[in-house]
Design a protein around this motif. Sequence first.
Motif, PDB file in Angstrom:
ATOM      1  N   LEU A   1      10.039  -2.324  10.683  1.00  0.00           N
ATOM      2  CA  LEU A   1       9.609  -1.031   9.639  1.00  0.00           C
ATOM      3  C   LEU A   1      10.684  -0.184   9.656  1.00  0.00           C
ATOM      4  CD1 LEU A   1       7.633   1.005  13.073  1.00  0.00           C
ATOM      5  CD2 LEU A   1       6.827  -0.343  11.703  1.00  0.00           C
TER       6      LEU A   1
ATOM      7  N   MET B   1      -2.939  -6.536   4.961  1.00  0.00           N
ATOM      8  CA  MET B   1      -2.494  -6.115   5.218  1.00  0.00           C
ATOM      9  C   MET B   1      -2.215  -6.905   7.200  1.00  0.00           C
ATOM     10  SD  MET B   1      -1.853  -2.474   6.613  1.00  0.00           S
ATOM     11  CE  MET B   1      -2.088  -2.428   8.647  1.00  0.00           C
TER      12      MET B   1
ATOM     13  N   ARG C   1      13.215  13.126  11.970  1.00  0.00           N
ATOM     14  CA  ARG C   1      12.771  12.975  11.010  1.00  0.00           C
ATOM     15  C   ARG C   1      11.519  12.406   9.995  1.00  0.00           C
ATOM     16  NH1 ARG C   1       8.236  12.176  14.676  1.00  0.00           N
ATOM     17  NH2 ARG C   1       8.620  13.980  15.704  1.00  0.00           N
TER      18      ARG C   1
ATOM     19  N   SER D   1       0.774  -0.801   0.091  1.00  0.00           N
ATOM     20  CA  SER D   1      -0.025  -0.237  -0.091  1.00  0.00           C
ATOM     21  C   SER D   1       0.945   1.163   0.385  1.00  0.00           C
ATOM     22  CB  SER D   1      -0.938  -0.141   1.136  1.00  0.00           C
ATOM     23  OG  SER D   1      -1.811   1.541   1.553  1.00  0.00           O
TER      24      SER D   1
ATOM     25  N   MET E   1       0.026  -1.178  17.097  1.00  0.00           N
ATOM     26  CA  MET E   1      -1.762   0.311  16.315  1.00  0.00           C
ATOM     27  C   MET E   1      -2.601  -0.919  16.945  1.00  0.00           C
ATOM     28  SD  MET E   1      -0.255  -0.716  12.060  1.00  0.00           S
ATOM     29  CE  MET E   1       0.504  -0.319  11.249  1.00  0.00           C
TER      30      MET E   1
ATOM     31  N   LYS F   1       6.811   5.873   0.058  1.00  0.00           N
ATOM     32  CA  LYS F   1       5.021   6.181  -0.111  1.00  0.00           C
ATOM     33  C   LYS F   1       5.019   4.314   0.781  1.00  0.00           C
ATOM     34  CE  LYS F   1       3.935   8.546  -3.891  1.00  0.00           C
ATOM     35  NZ  LYS F   1       3.298   8.815  -5.367  1.00  0.00           N
ATOM     36  N   ASP F   2       4.665   4.766   1.941  1.00  0.00           N
ATOM     37  CA  ASP F   2       4.536   3.349   2.286  1.00  0.00           C
ATOM     38  C   ASP F   2       2.546   3.494   3.396  1.00  0.00           C
ATOM     39  OD1 ASP F   2       3.845   0.804   3.990  1.00  0.00           O
ATOM     40  OD2 ASP F   2       5.879   1.385   4.705  1.00  0.00           O
ATOM     41  N   ASN F   3       1.950   3.514   3.209  1.00  0.00           N
ATOM     42  CA  ASN F   3       0.649   3.817   3.864  1.00  0.00           C
ATOM     43  C   ASN F   3      -0.213   2.525   4.103  1.00  0.00           C
ATOM     44  OD1 ASN F   3       1.107   6.466   3.132  1.00  0.00           O
ATOM     45  ND2 ASN F   3      -0.689   7.018   2.282  1.00  0.00           N
ATOM     46  N   SER F   4       0.748   2.089   5.117  1.00  0.00           N
ATOM     47  CA  SER F   4       0.056   0.862   5.474  1.00  0.00           C
ATOM     48  C   SER F   4      -0.048   1.094   6.723  1.00  0.00           C
ATOM     49  CB  SER F   4       1.202  -0.685   5.246  1.00  0.00           C
ATOM     50  OG  SER F   4       2.425   0.141   5.346  1.00  0.00           O
ATOM     51  N   GLY F   5      -1.417   1.182   7.150  1.00  0.00           N
ATOM     52  CA  GLY F   5      -1.917   1.389   9.154  1.00  0.00           C
ATOM     53  C   GLY F   5      -0.748   3.062   9.772  1.00  0.00           C
ATOM     54  N   TYR F   6      -0.498   2.748  11.268  1.00  0.00           N
ATOM     55  CA  TYR F   6      -0.275   3.357  11.489  1.00  0.00           C
ATOM     56  C   TYR F   6       1.028   4.375  11.398  1.00  0.00           C
ATOM     57  CZ  TYR F   6      -4.879   2.946  13.717  1.00  0.00           C
ATOM     58  OH  TYR F   6      -6.557   2.562  14.083  1.00  0.00           O
ATOM     59  N   ASP F   7       1.030   5.461  11.448  1.00  0.00           N
ATOM     60  CA  ASP F   7       2.746   5.923  11.602  1.00  0.00           C
ATOM     61  C   ASP F   7       3.667   5.735  12.553  1.00  0.00           C
ATOM     62  OD1 ASP F   7       4.923   7.225  11.012  1.00  0.00           O
ATOM     63  OD2 ASP F   7       4.079   9.317  10.680  1.00  0.00           O
ATOM     64  N   LEU F   8       3.850   4.153  13.010  1.00  0.00           N
ATOM     65  CA  LEU F   8       4.644   4.133  14.392  1.00  0.00           C
ATOM     66  C   LEU F   8       5.474   4.527  14.179  1.00  0.00           C
ATOM     67  CD1 LEU F   8       3.502   0.407  14.372  1.00  0.00           C
ATOM     68  CD2 LEU F   8       2.585   2.593  15.659  1.00  0.00           C
TER      69      LEU F   8
ATOM     70  N   ASP G   1       7.099   7.640  12.854  1.00  0.00           N
ATOM     71  CA  ASP G   1       7.707   8.628  13.356  1.00  0.00           C
ATOM     72  C   ASP G   1       7.005   9.150  15.184  1.00  0.00           C
ATOM     73  OD1 ASP G   1       8.062  10.753  11.367  1.00  0.00           O
ATOM     74  OD2 ASP G   1       6.157   9.601  10.324  1.00  0.00           O
ATOM     75  N   LEU G   2       5.905   7.830  14.974  1.00  0.00           N
ATOM     76  CA  LEU G   2       5.791   7.970  16.422  1.00  0.00           C
ATOM     77  C   LEU G   2       7.011   7.737  17.516  1.00  0.00           C
ATOM     78  CD1 LEU G   2       3.308   8.304  18.905  1.00  0.00           C
ATOM     79  CD2 LEU G   2       2.638   5.388  18.524  1.00  0.00           C
TER      80      LEU G   2
ATOM     81  N   ILE H   1      -5.433   1.762   2.651  1.00  0.00           N
ATOM     82  CA  ILE H   1      -5.880   0.207   3.671  1.00  0.00           C
ATOM     83  C   ILE H   1      -7.075  -0.013   3.042  1.00  0.00           C
ATOM     84  CG2 ILE H   1      -5.931  -1.581   5.091  1.00  0.00           C
ATOM     85  CD1 ILE H   1      -3.120  -0.797   3.713  1.00  0.00           C
TER      86      ILE H   1
END
Lengths: 468, 468
Positions: free
Chosen positions: B174, A436, B156, A423, A448, B180-187, B189-190, A428
């Motif tokens: 990770l 996922m 960051r 993704s 998560m 680009k990698d939109n696979s769930g929450y941005d752990l 940067d957390l 998602i």
Amino acid sequence: MGFIDTARGILGEAHVLTGPDASGYGRDFMGKYVAAPLCVLRPGSTAEVSTLLAAANDSRTPIVPISGNTGLSGGTYAEGAAMLSLARMNQIRDIREDARIAIVEAGVVLSVLHEAVQAKGLNFPLTFGARGSAMIGGALSTNAGGSNVLRYGNARALCLGLEVVLASGEVVDLMSELHKDNSGYDLRDLMIGAEGTLGVITAAVLKLVPLPRAYATAMVAVPALGDALGLLNRLQEATGGMVEAFEFMPGSYIDAHLAHFPDARPPFDARHDINLMIEIGATAPRDTTPGPDGRVPLASHLEAVLEEELAAGRVLDAVIAQNQAQRAEMWARREATAEVSLARAPQINNDIAVPLDKVETFLERMRQILPTVDPGADDTCVAHLGDGNIHYIVYPSSDEAALQDRLMERVEDVVAELGGSFSAEHGIGLTKLPSMRRRKNAAALRAMQAIKAALDPNGIMNPGKTLP
Amino acid sequence: MGFIDTARGILGEAHVLTGPDASGYGRDFMGKYVAAPLCVLRPGSTAEVSTLLAAANDSRTPIVPISGNTGLSGGTYAEGAAMLSLARMNQIRDIREDARIAIVEAGVVLSVLHEAVQAKGLNFPLTFGARGSAMIGGALSTNAGGSNVLRYGNARALCLGLEVVLASGEVVDLMSELHKDNSGYDLRDLMIGAEGTLGVITAAVLKLVPLPRAYATAMVAVPALGDALGLLNRLQEATGGMVEAFEFMPGSYIDAHLAHFPDARPPFDARHDINLMIEIGATAPRDTTPGPDGRVPLASHLEAVLEEELAAGRVLDAVIAQNQAQRAEMWARREATAEVSLARAPQINNDIAVPLDKVETFLERMRQILPTVDPGADDTCVAHLGDGNIHYIVYPSSDEAALQDRLMERVEDVVAELGGSFSAEHGIGLTKLPSMRRRKNAAALRAMQAIKAALDPNGIMNPGKTLP
């Protein structure tokens, strides 16, 4: 009193839609997901969003945020849920030119913001085909990308501050205008890309950039994708990082585009397998002041690099746009992707990313694997090549679900072997939930889920999306 | 069996330090925080970190990660805790030039990475005074900034992927190389900027950029800070965003610098209140190829803008470095900040950020307020002006704690009124905990605490830091 009556008490009758008034919201952009929402809430302020969420939390009413409804992953599917539309929260609160920021509400349409800041000589560089409908709230919740990510980053990189309402109704004020702000955990980036499952984004502080005064745009054919990455790196060095777009269209896409638009012209006299659309943008007068021949120096920079590469055999053909009409024709070809690819069914649209130097390997492996899984299958793609982001489309020989699952899994296998992601920029939602479950690092998924439970203990925020 | 024995079983005797061997680790960079750690653990691999954390979690042993020990906020204070040093995990695993990434372990020293990638014509642009000791793990955990954030972003922004070990011992992989990698929450940067309170960063994938082939560096005096922001914007437009550093030093800092270094030379013949150090870097041959006079065009670009501004009265004086020695002198003046400012005590060092167009307002208000709180107090600062980041130093008339608290609170008041942050790039650690308690949005604090409890339920990770 039921939730709908409570909502009417908060917003007034006119802004709580039910029945036929609500049903239009239940259908997604692609017509792939159709649901019957409980109701549609149209708050006009952050305070109203807060009161609504607190009430929903008390009554355990599921909430599905929606802004421009241009998502591609079913993230706003809302069967039996209260949809929360941000469309009325559409104020551009401030544009501060010297500080280069815009302060906006979540319902501002992307192209409306583009026009407002371009009038001041600035740009908000997040752009993609659906910009005339997509809104800031959705773009941030999806961490949208598009064609200028290469130079300016995705939605995440363009957001300085955020206002978010949590499931409890608490308003988290992170409306920072600051370029440096290390004060605790990065909740802003946690909320960006969370697809409304952790809270509702209601406002944002966005970064603006100088609007290029001139562009140089070209179609370029190269012998192999490996040559394309070299060309990108040389162009970045020669221009000092001015490449705004570096897009790949294979011959199969050019063929499909020509078949779909009978009036369209091919990019070159000859057909090529590897077609690139390249755009460079500049603000500096030394690059943008036209010479005696009316041409801007920027175009010469592009031409010089292309000539060197032509001489070296690493470029086969190149056409530089000579005017705005030719530039628009190049962009139209690229931005017709959705229309061209959706015209043929059944199809499996994979929004994937691989390391920059693995795009060629990915496509080669798929060329070998595809016939072994489905001898009748065909493929095409378009790619934001400078980001390693491929919209890889498979046309299977039948719409049999098991076959399509097998094909998706094989695509994921290859992506995983190359260290890629299943993704890239579409999110998602519902569509990628199986991926996922199958592919995301298990420890990351558990983390998560722990975060989701901590911030939305009753699970009211966009339930059933993003996390398996 | 106690935790120390367990740790010896995991790492071997040589890598578990206690008593006098451990005590050096208990003293921070500034000598402000001195603690007696339980022990110091020196793991050599992610697997060892994982096993150690699982054991610490079982025995409820507090863990304080430490890498280069150059933090400025007491983030590694470890009274009675097991310190976990990343120093042995110091491998640069890979540098991929075409993809412009480096894959490194957390214990790699910043300047070692600089040298390795510069040898390949690339740069990792995160840099600050302590680069010879600071390590990647700590830089990411603090979300460190420095002098090139303006062009390249903070830690960051330069991190594509991360490996983190959670309190449970679970390894969250990770290590994405993807843009680009939109696979769930941005752990990712957390974890960046969480100061080791959510887990231990063990490895990272870092972004590299082309190493500028030429720099143009100048000292510039302007009549007012408002003129400085205008100058920055004009330079960015004229060069197409090549400004690497835009640093502000008031006359009071120049005075203190000259007093501290008897051999140092003043930047200008006359004394000025508003002194800027500006650096522009370029990769493009058209900017970097020396002309017949031996000068690079880049210097002419800078000169042209400065001449226009001089003519318009918005610049009072300007000196462009003519060679590497003069450039080094300018940088040495700027990077002597810690040494110069620490030479005078007592002092309160505020690492704050305000919107770019509010730096002048902040300093003016403090000039009015300071005498009303402490008539004997004096102030100075240096600022990453292009980021709105001010290192604002107050020298109070006494070291009375109540007076210092009052002064800090007034600084925070003004920062808050201007929409700024009490913490820009040095982190919270212990030093800024009172500010977090007083100033951070309450809903944001509650959300952070919920996340901390979800990911570290036994509270073993760097306890007592970051969150009140």
